[in-house]
Design an enzyme around this catalytic site. Structure first.
Site, mmCIF file in Angstrom:
data_model
loop_
_atom_site.group_PDB
_atom_site.id
_atom_site.type_symbol
_atom_site.label_atom_id
_atom_site.label_comp_id
_atom_site.label_asym_id
_atom_site.label_seq_id
_atom_site.Cartn_x
_atom_site.Cartn_y
_atom_site.Cartn_z
ATOM 1 N N LYS A 201 1.008 -1.315 0.045
ATOM 2 C CA LYS A 201 0.018 -0.234 0.454
ATOM 3 C C LYS A 201 1.060 1.099 -0.125
ATOM 4 O O LYS A 201 1.533 1.630 1.234
ATOM 5 C CB LYS A 201 -0.711 0.038 1.098
ATOM 6 C CG LYS A 201 -2.103 0.742 1.484
ATOM 7 C CD LYS A 201 -1.240 2.005 1.792
ATOM 8 C CE LYS A 201 -2.661 2.860 2.224
ATOM 9 N NZ LYS A 201 -2.864 4.372 2.369
ATOM 10 N N GLY A 258 4.920 3.963 11.063
ATOM 11 C CA GLY A 258 3.648 5.032 11.228
ATOM 12 C C GLY A 258 2.930 5.328 12.617
ATOM 13 O O GLY A 258 4.438 5.017 13.380
ATOM 14 N N SER A 259 2.402 6.188 12.059
ATOM 15 C CA SER A 259 1.789 6.670 13.959
ATOM 16 C C SER A 259 1.553 5.493 14.122
ATOM 17 O O SER A 259 0.387 4.969 14.535
ATOM 18 C CB SER A 259 0.468 7.815 13.199
ATOM 19 O OG SER A 259 -0.066 6.885 12.476
ATOM 20 N N GLY A 263 -1.341 2.616 13.523
ATOM 21 C CA GLY A 263 -0.489 1.323 14.193
ATOM 22 C C GLY A 263 -1.112 0.464 14.953
ATOM 23 O O GLY A 263 -1.602 -1.045 14.140
ATOM 24 N N GLU A 282 5.624 -0.921 13.656
ATOM 25 C CA GLU A 282 6.945 0.524 14.190
ATOM 26 C C GLU A 282 6.471 1.451 14.382
ATOM 27 O O GLU A 282 6.010 2.683 13.501
ATOM 28 C CB GLU A 282 8.468 0.380 12.983
ATOM 29 C CG GLU A 282 9.794 0.519 13.550
ATOM 30 C CD GLU A 282 10.283 1.699 12.941
ATOM 31 O OE1 GLU A 282 11.270 0.992 11.978
ATOM 32 O OE2 GLU A 282 10.266 3.047 13.244
ATOM 33 N N CYS A 319 12.694 7.954 12.747
ATOM 34 C CA CYS A 319 11.840 6.893 13.973
ATOM 35 C C CYS A 319 13.406 7.154 15.179
ATOM 36 O O CYS A 319 13.232 6.174 16.304
ATOM 37 C CB CYS A 319 11.631 5.301 14.063
ATOM 38 S SG CYS A 319 12.883 4.976 12.695
ATOM 39 N N GLU A 415 5.924 10.320 21.655
ATOM 40 C CA GLU A 415 6.760 11.130 20.267
ATOM 41 C C GLU A 415 5.771 12.402 20.155
ATOM 42 O O GLU A 415 5.198 12.729 19.596
ATOM 43 C CB GLU A 415 6.218 10.414 18.941
ATOM 44 C CG GLU A 415 7.565 10.442 18.373
ATOM 45 C CD GLU A 415 7.757 9.429 17.293
ATOM 46 O OE1 GLU A 415 8.329 8.717 16.469
ATOM 47 O OE2 GLU A 415 6.522 8.824 16.804
HETATM 48 P P1 NAP Z 1 0.275 8.002 9.446
HETATM 49 O O1 NAP Z 1 -0.485 8.231 9.462
HETATM 50 O O2 NAP Z 1 0.467 6.305 10.580
HETATM 51 O O3 NAP Z 1 0.098 6.524 7.892
HETATM 52 C C1 NAP Z 1 0.753 5.627 7.832
HETATM 53 C C2 NAP Z 1 -0.435 4.979 6.614
HETATM 54 O O4 NAP Z 1 -1.683 4.561 7.496
HETATM 55 C C3 NAP Z 1 0.025 5.355 5.641
HETATM 56 O O5 NAP Z 1 -0.412 4.622 4.187
HETATM 57 C C4 NAP Z 1 -2.349 6.166 4.948
HETATM 58 O O6 NAP Z 1 -2.217 7.184 4.479
HETATM 59 C C5 NAP Z 1 -2.466 5.319 5.996
HETATM 60 N N1 NAP Z 1 -4.256 5.814 7.594
HETATM 61 C C6 NAP Z 1 -3.802 6.566 7.901
HETATM 62 N N2 NAP Z 1 -4.955 7.437 8.529
HETATM 63 C C7 NAP Z 1 -5.685 5.893 8.823
HETATM 64 C C8 NAP Z 1 -6.252 5.729 8.876
HETATM 65 N N3 NAP Z 1 -7.582 6.320 10.080
HETATM 66 N N4 NAP Z 1 -7.010 4.144 8.576
HETATM 67 C C9 NAP Z 1 -6.632 3.321 7.499
HETATM 68 N N5 NAP Z 1 -5.071 4.096 7.268
HETATM 69 C C10 NAP Z 1 -4.775 5.144 7.581
HETATM 70 O O7 NAP Z 1 1.191 7.401 8.815
HETATM 71 P P2 NAP Z 1 2.700 9.091 8.284
HETATM 72 O O8 NAP Z 1 1.655 9.618 7.704
HETATM 73 O O9 NAP Z 1 3.684 8.371 8.245
HETATM 74 O O10 NAP Z 1 3.046 9.992 9.698
HETATM 75 C C11 NAP Z 1 2.080 10.617 11.008
HETATM 76 C C12 NAP Z 1 2.580 10.016 12.121
HETATM 77 O O11 NAP Z 1 2.601 8.747 11.572
HETATM 78 C C13 NAP Z 1 3.424 10.952 12.029
HETATM 79 O O12 NAP Z 1 2.884 12.225 12.338
HETATM 80 C C14 NAP Z 1 4.770 10.568 13.346
HETATM 81 O O13 NAP Z 1 3.897 10.838 14.040
HETATM 82 C C15 NAP Z 1 4.049 9.233 12.832
HETATM 83 N N6 NAP Z 1 5.516 8.502 12.384
HETATM 84 C C16 NAP Z 1 5.836 7.514 12.614
HETATM 85 C C17 NAP Z 1 7.015 6.966 12.054
HETATM 86 C C18 NAP Z 1 7.723 6.698 13.010
HETATM 87 O O14 NAP Z 1 9.064 5.618 12.344
HETATM 88 N N7 NAP Z 1 7.817 6.464 14.127
HETATM 89 C C19 NAP Z 1 7.168 7.321 10.831
HETATM 90 C C20 NAP Z 1 6.549 7.913 9.834
HETATM 91 C C21 NAP Z 1 5.346 8.935 10.955
HETATM 92 P P3 NAP Z 1 -3.545 7.490 4.625
HETATM 93 O O15 NAP Z 1 -2.964 8.919 5.057
HETATM 94 O O16 NAP Z 1 -3.717 8.299 2.840
HETATM 95 O O17 NAP Z 1 -4.736 7.200 4.906
#
Ligand code: NAP
Length: 543
Positions: A201, A258-259, A263, A282, A319, A415
């Protein structure tokens, strides 16, 4: 809301538009539906949408990709490790062959500089090659208990421990690593190495990059005669795509970066299925930096410089970004050293420019968190970077508090994704132990110590190891070596399965399960890819 700034990369966007399909790759075919909803790629530096649009995958595409992956699994799981190794190497070569356009697209969509993206492409290719070499070297079976027919009262049967791939794996591309943790990144490489078809995805922050990388994988698939559905790419930004994919009965495991919020939601979807599957997420880490008194006194300025450099890498969007500094200042001289550390780090932060984030959403969430923290009376503002030239750019932030306040508000240990760190003054070893006890699971922690510090605080080190996946001595946590002994995981919420790593060759184990073969007839050894029973069997351990 987008701005009207003229496109800063018009020629590149035209080139990409002429090459990209804006479709999903399913079973080797770029889908050609025209009546579907679409979304656009965006330049995070200008906050401007690009003239590149991508189809939203729905239930039909999920089902087509997973069903085709299920059929491909039967053929792919029977390939020899050597054939899968050659396939991974071919993907690495195809990525390098298209590196000019891939790196240009990744820079455009992430706003990350060329040196970083070049490094990431190299890391992605090397990672694929490392898994290839691992496949060539891993013995099969792993362990053999030799038979002992003479044993009394019962004879001992021969047992061989081997491993099987799980089946189709869903991989979520990460926003912060458009190459190394995305389409052909660590999760995909380790699942393909294990013998599992992959459905990615793509992260909606870099759809053009995802399509170019998927194209390279498709070329390698056909060059190596692998089943076409061994890899698929679905693009989209609707939550139903993510939840629908992990809930599909044909998916057997998930890799996610991701978040915490998403997650957790996807982990719950996996657990709620009629047949639950492993979810390897993660999710987040603040990577505590432990400054012990001897080291602080000896190297306060150097430590401050290293902290500044590490927390600003990729504008703090790693991360492993060091978001919490625990300074043990239990004497007058260590308090003086801490004052020097504070002053150098604050000065460096104050002189740092604001910069764009990976996505407007990440920028907005950093700014919201910054405002909340700045309004918190328990926190003191030490330094903020230069004012932002654009609304979606963020200013680095350094705050300070005492251990008592930190312990009273555990939410301060969550975080803050971006260029942020909280300096915590700790007055005694007992206070430090209390903070360590209160920490959530972490990917890493660093201990900055002299050898007499190390001898002086054995209980602190003993406790700290139970909170982390990687314990680092006298180095910063950013920069994750891709190798055999790396563990990139940790207790929740650093990862959702603390027994696994998402980086390094051990990551493959996430997508394999054990199988014991008892009393395997010699005429079947080849069918089960087990070699011969012999004390010389390379690499296997005998009992
Ligand atoms: P994310 O919001 O967790 O998104 C990850 C994936 O999930 C994307 O493909 C996203 O696509 C999808 N998604 C988002 N909202 C969703 C929902 N409600 N239901 C199902 N799927 C969903 O991560 P991100 O876009 O990379 O960044 C946002 C936050 O994630 C950051 O501000 C940070 O806090 C955290 N992050 C942490 C790390 C780490 O390594 N610790 C790395 C990256 C991000 P769509 O948004 O298009 O739905």
């Amino acid at each position: 809301m987008t701005t009207e700034i003229p496109n800063r990369h018009e020629a590149l966007v035209k080139e990409l538009a002429s090459q990209l399909t804006g479709q999903h790759l399913i079973a080797g075919q770029w889908q050609s539906e025209t009546d579907v909803e679409r979304f656009q790629s965006l330049d995070p530096v200008t906050n401007q949408t690009l003239a590149l649009s991508f189809a939203e995958a729905g239930e039909r595409q999920i089902d087509a990709a997973v069903t085709a992956a299920g059929a491909a699994f039967v053929q792919y799981r029977q390939t020899r490790p050597q054939a899968r190794a050659a396939f991974l190497e071919a993907i690495a070569t195809e990525l390098e062959n298209d590196s000019v356009l891939i790196t240009a697209a990744a820079m455009l969509e992430s706003g990350l500089p060329q040196a970083r993206i070049n490094g990431e492409l190299g890391r992605t290719a090397n990672q694929l090659r490392l898994f290839a070499s691992e496949l060539r070297e891993t013995p099969s079976p792993l362990l053999i208990d030799k038979a002992n027919p003479e044993r009394t009262p019962l004879p001992k049967p021969e047992l061989r421990l081997t491993q099987l791939p799980l089946g189709p794996v869903a991989v979520f591309g990460a926003s912060n690593f458009p190459l190394a943790f995305s389409t052909a990144g660590g999760d995909s490489a380790s699942a393909l190495a294990a013998g599992c078809p992959v459905i990615v995805k793509g992260h909606p922050a870099h759809p053009a990059t995802s399509e170019l990388v998927a194209r390279a994988i498709a070329r390698a698939t056909s060059r190596c005669d692998m089943p076409s559905a061994v890899f698929s790419l679905l693009q989209g930004r609707r939550p139903e795509l993510s939840t629908g994919l992990v809930s599909h009965s044909g998916i057997q495991a998930v890799g996610f970066t991701g978040s915490f919020k998403v997650g957790r939601l996807l982990a719950d979807c996996c657990a709620a299925r009629a047949k639950p599957i492993p979810f390897y997420g993660e999710l987040g880490s603040i990577n505590p930096q432990l400054l012990l008194p001897g080291k602080l006194q000896a190297e306060a300025e150097t430590l401050a410089g290293h902290q500044h450099q590490s927390m600003l890498m990729a504008q703090g969007q790693f991360c492993t970004s060091p978001g919490l500094i625990l300074a043990l200042a239990d004497s007058e001289s260590s308090q003086k050293a801490l004052a020097r550390y504070r002053s150098v780090l604050s000065q460096a932060i104050t002189e740092t420019e604001a910069a764009p984030m990976l996505t407007p959403g990440i920028a907005e969430s950093f700014q919201t968190r910054s405002k909340q923290l700045l309004a918190n009376p328990a926190l003191e503002l030490l330094a903020q970077g230069k004012a932002a030239a654009a609304l979606h750019h963020t200013r680095p932030l350094l705050l300070e508090t005492g251990a008592e306040s930190l312990l009273a508000s555990p939410d301060l240990m969550e975080e803050v994704f971006g260029p942020f760190a909280l300096l915590v003054t700790v007055k005694s070893e007992a206070e430090l132990q209390a903070v360590i006890q209160a920490l959530d699971g972490q990917l890493t922690a660093s201990v900055h110590a002299t050898s007499s510090d190390l001898q002086g605080y054995p209980d602190v080190l003993e406790a700290l190891q139970y909170k982390v996946g990687r314990l680092i001595f006298n180095q910063m946590p950013t920069g994750v070596e891709v190798c055999h002994a790396m563990n990139h995981g940790g207790p929740f919420p650093a990862s959702t399965d603390l027994r696994s790593t998402s980086v390094g060759t051990q990551a493959m184990a996430r997508f394999l399960r054990p199988l014991s073969l008892q009393n395997l007839p010699s005429e079947l050894t080849n069918s089960f890819n087990q070699g011969q029973v012999s004390d010389q069997h390379p690499g296997a351990r005998y009992f």
